[in-house]
Scaffold this motif. Sequence first.
Motif, short mmCIF file in Angstrom:
data_model
loop_
_atom_site.label_atom_id
_atom_site.label_comp_id
_atom_site.label_asym_id
_atom_site.label_seq_id
_atom_site.Cartn_x
_atom_site.Cartn_y
_atom_site.Cartn_z
N SER A 205 1.25 -1.09 -0.18
CA SER A 205 0.07 -0.30 0.29
C SER A 205 1.07 1.03 0.28
N PHE A 206 1.83 1.10 0.49
CA PHE A 206 2.75 2.13 0.17
C PHE A 206 3.69 3.00 -0.51
N CYS A 207 3.87 1.41 -1.73
CA CYS A 207 4.27 1.61 -3.05
C CYS A 207 3.27 2.08 -3.78
N VAL A 208 2.17 1.87 -3.22
CA VAL A 208 0.99 2.62 -4.61
C VAL A 208 0.86 4.19 -4.07
N GLY A 209 0.61 3.80 -2.74
CA GLY A 209 0.64 4.92 -2.52
C GLY A 209 1.52 6.25 -3.02
N LEU A 210 2.98 5.68 -2.83
CA LEU A 210 4.33 6.17 -3.81
C LEU A 210 4.43 7.15 -4.72
N GLY A 211 3.49 5.10 -6.06
CA GLY A 211 3.20 5.58 -6.97
C GLY A 211 2.17 6.52 -7.30
N PHE A 212 1.34 7.19 -6.70
CA PHE A 212 -0.24 7.99 -7.15
C PHE A 212 0.70 9.68 -6.63
N PHE A 213 1.28 9.44 -5.68
CA PHE A 213 2.18 10.90 -5.59
C PHE A 213 3.29 10.80 -6.17
N MET A 214 3.71 10.19 -6.56
CA MET A 214 4.67 10.63 -7.67
C MET A 214 3.65 11.14 -10.00
#
Lengths: 224, 540, 262
Positions: free
Chosen positions: B475-484
């Motif tokens: 989920s943190f990976c997803v969050g990072l992706g969306f933030f990018m």
Amino acid sequence: MSSKPTGTSGVEHHHAHHFRSAGHEFDTAKLGMWVFMVQEILFFSALFVAFFIFRQKYYVDFHEASLELDWIMGAVNTVILIVSSFTVARAISSAQKGNTEGILENLIYTLLCSGGFLVVKSIEYSSKVHHGLFPFEIFGLKWNVEAFAEHPQARLFFILYFLMTGLHALHVVVGAGLFVWLYRRAKRGEFGPAYYTPLEMTGLYWHFVDLVWIYLFPLLYLVG
Amino acid sequence: MEHSSPAGTTYLNYPKGLWSWVVTLDHKRIGIMYLFSVLFFFFVGGVAAILMRMELFKPELVYGSPGQIFKDAGAYNRALTYHGVIMVFLVIIPMIPAAIGNFVLPLQLGAKDVAFPRMNLASYYLYLTGAVLAVLTMFLGGVDTGWTFYTPYSVDRATNATLMLTAAFIIGFSSIFTGLNFIATIHKLRAPGQSWDRLPLFVWSIYATSIIQVLATPVLGLTLGLVAFERIVGVGIFNPAMGGDPILFQHFFWFYSHPAVYIMILPAMGVINDVIPVFSRKPIFGYKAMAAAIFGIALVSFVVWGHHMFVSGQTSLAGFIFSLITMFVAIPTGVKVFSWVATLYKGSIHFDAPMLYAFGFLFVFVIGGLTGVVLATMALDIHLHDTYYVVAHFHYVMVGGTLFAFMAGLHYWFPKMFGKLYNEAAAKLSCFLIFIGFNLTFMPQFIAGQLGMPRRYFNYKPEFTIYNEISTIGSFCVGLGFFMALCYLVYALFYGKKANSNPWRSLTLEWEAASPPPLENFRTDPVVTHGPYDYVGEKV
Amino acid sequence: MSQYNENEEDQHEHHILSNKTGMRVFLLLLFLTFITVITAKFTHFGSFNFLIAMLIATAKAAAVMAYFMGLKYDTTVNRLYFLSGFLFLGAFLILTGADMWSRPPEMRVTGPVIKVVAGQGPSFNRPFEPSAEILAHGKKLYIENACQTCHGEDGVNILPQARNFKKSEGWKNGRRTSEIVYTLVNGIAPLMNAYPTLSTTDKLALAHYVHTFNPDPVPADDAESFKRVGVDPTKDDGGLAAAVEARETMPVDFAVERYMEK
């Protein structure tokens, strides 16, 4: 973009720019209105489904409860609404023929009918409250348990009765408001053969309100 | 309303001024307002999700120890309710139809606007009002019923539910009016030559979605209204003491909420239908079957709602009927999946960001869809109901399906909406992060659920720890992706390279308008002379 | 120059409802209303009443839709849309009904389901008094019914709220044999179950066995207290052998069936 003089005082109607003509706008509005009414059917549907379900389950209690309703008043209201549907149709025909007096006259009749409907409804409601048949615990009112001691599910009937006729009455009130608005516009000469879209749309809405009552009356008052 | 804007202006800068946006009747501006609102609420709902995943990182933590976010189960229940309500009603349902559809639909039809522009603006403000009210309840104590508001809890005990129910009612009408508007637009405002068989499949999918919105949402409105009413007046039809039935609530609720998930996925499929042909330079395989499949899915979606209620107490007869009919939805869905694959076959694939998201969609949607069939099997659902298997299933279709397709659509139509190009490398990287992160988050949940981990639980038994740990990391990976994605898209808004009117060389009508389009969409009235996917004889 | 697609069924003529047609429809509606009331209130079609009323209502609705709302003269699209509303209402009703109307009638789980098993199980001479045989039977029952899970294998309670049989204090219903039987009949809220599946003989056996944990003498009992639980100490068989003991039992298949239905 075309505009033709309409009504007795020559008020012009400019159709919106993304339509090619007033006729195009009218047809689109009509489609939109029909879709809106489909939505209204489904809006009422949940209550109808609940009624059918519970009526089958508690047939005896519902029957006893529905005997409490005054079918004569229900029938009177049915006639009132049918008359009002007729007068609304007459108002629209008048517009199509360019007869502003006809529009105004028939709108008045329709308004009188909607008023009459609401008067009869309030007489019915207050009679129910008076007999302790108001099923909701608000305004300090209490349900009269003794009235249906043998038939406890009658309360459910009355819950549905008030919900369904109440929602319907709300639609009648909205309709009345719309007719007042239409009357004022008609008085200004805005409606005629080239433009009577709001009349048509409100007419469709009003016929729908009549339709709902056509089912409510027998369901609640006669075979409940 | 102006009929032709000055040369060189776009809908973004003409008419000028903040007030002109507040009272705009332009579908493109309304679409953009929806876009930003939806993305804002996505962020809010996403924060709730991240908090939940942090909570679930380790089992049985004591409050105050590192990683323990919520002080008790009640707080966790509120978080999951807000995550659900925000994501379902404020994000995923309006995401593609209202945000992208509002912008793209009239352009694809060659129209100047939607049929009822004032109703369109009203839709937006109804959405905003409902959204604000829903979020407001957070600060008034919060609701903890779950987004499904099941009776009797939502009637008897839940706090602040009345306001949230009212908010959902208001948003419902936003949805209904949008659907109504789109139906009228599609029927009545097509450009000359834009016959029914030349419509982009995105339009077909919006059409089917709009029908569902119009037919199903009123039932939700009335049902939630009944619950709110029952809270106020003390008695109602869901109260067994009166002879009522709490299961009836579930029937009413799911009569809307199942078709609602198709409101979420059909537009997503529509986006994929438009993206895949462009980036494989091939016509879509089986156009008519695809359109028919869209309607097949929409139709079947209305009569399967009981599969959410296999263990609620409905009779086994009803369960049997619903299980059987639910299986049928796999048929049109399968038609679509195979047609997409057939479209790719022997195509000239361009791996731009929209296409990467489309590939991601294909992979995760199939998983989501197949696990749906598993859950439709009544015998299996008895074991899997209310476990993380269900959570994983619906996230695969809603996030993997709708959100990926939304990202595909956002990247595809970004140049049209804003006249700028984003950084392709950054887009590819964030797509990769989101895809990997997504699968890391939700794949372990299938296993945990099948092993018995219940959903909506604040803690869990230690044997499920590894799955939750992987899921949280994902989920943190997803969050990072969306933030990018947020970063490079915002950057592109201001500093991106200018886009020409058709950077993807697509054949659908919206690309004939300027990027971004002027207020009236087309400077000269468009006439359609070819189908939407007539890619023939192109050199690689 | 026409800007938009002319394929769409546009209405170029707006149908005007003539006064004659309007009046006819109006009178038809009044007539049908009259019929509705007559058939419902003044005739006796029994259970057909409902169907007839709905059919007449549908006829009225059709007249309103066709003429007043103008569907007869309108485009197919509009007709399709409006009628689809009713179709979905029908689907909603029927499938919800598939659940609601297939519910079995509510029934308490007693009565015809409960088998009477008189004469089964061991019986003892003077069962209201302890004997080696009845104690052995009681010991067996103690384990079979999992009493030890709360009260311990030696009578010392494992569960804090359960009675400690070794002590003489705190027996809510009393410590006499008949009173222990009473506890087994009715249970003690919230945690002690009632045991309707045990015969009175079995309950007596358990009572006797429970006494064995306690070093203090068993308090004296009386006939009144025994009669309260259906035991007659004036008879040798305790009045139990001849009586048809309605032991409440339920076949396992039935229990599973009801559980699965729920």
